[in-house]
Write a protein that holds these residues in place. Sequence first.
Motif: not given
Length: 151
Positions: A7-30
């Motif tokens: 069965d295919p997965y639903g498209a509603f459970n996902f997580k986005v992580t943005i890590t700039p070259s500075s190494g500090t992870e950006i906390k933002a929910g999309f």
Amino acid sequence: MAVTRDDPYGAFNFKVTITPSSGTEIKAGFSDVSGLSTEMTYADYRDGTDAANRPRKVGLMYKAGDVTLKRGLIGRLDLYQWIDQARQGRQDAKATVVVELLSEDRSDVVMTWKLINAKPSKLTGPTLAAKGGTDVAMEELALVCEDISME
């Protein structure tokens, strides 16, 4: 990391992580991610000794599509600081963006897309309207990247 099932997965459970070259992870929910794509280009080629009267398709290069992230407006500024670095022309304003699709119970990562050397290309602020009062202020961030890998 990809997990196979019937069965295919639903498209509603996902997580986005943005890590700039500075190494500090950006906390933002999309709330939306779109444009996870790659495109290959080919050239027609035929030399005079080919037996078939048709061209062969010769692979040239591939490119990653632009990815769009949407989110409700929140008060954190770390995402805007990364965008401002790119606006200032800083070459180190690149980031690794990881999009993980999760199982329904959020216990397993079932597919991962990794955007390599991503940079912001466009930020669209929310549409503000003094009606109703139930709409969420949404903003849209377009990213360009050099490569997309899938795991």
